[in-house]
Design an enzyme around this catalytic site. Sequence first.
Site: not given
Ligand code: DGP
Length: 118
Positions: A34, A91, A97, A99, A104
Amino acid sequence: MTSPADGCLFCRIVRRELPARVLFEDGRLFAFEDVRPQAPAHFLVVPKEHFASLADIPAGREGLLGEILLRARTIAGEKGLAGSGYRIVLNTGAEAGQSVFHIHFHVLGGRPLGWPPG
Ligand code: DGP
């Protein structure tokens, strides 16, 4: 013709159009760190196939969900989290939450995790 996968952030990561610290890949799954870690260990496991959220997984695809969970467990073990423990978070929907609308599973560990979550 366009599909929801075309502009999807995680589909682009899966296609390696965008950089990520990749932990695992096979024909169906992809796991990566992440980018905004909420714990010392924080990685994501996704299906390569695009589903916006758990709400969009059709009946009959239970196997895919199980595969994701077992892969999350394997990677957590490789990261040394099996003994201390880890949390898997899915989520679903904006109020929960979510986003990024490509399903995932978050895997978090490496510190005590509070309950109830935020
Ligand atoms: P959620 O809020 O549950 O939809 O989690 C989305 C997650 O994705 C958040 O923890 C940050 C991660 N994330 C967002 N953009 C990117 C990205 O471009 N690369 C990576 N590796 N993670 C990302």
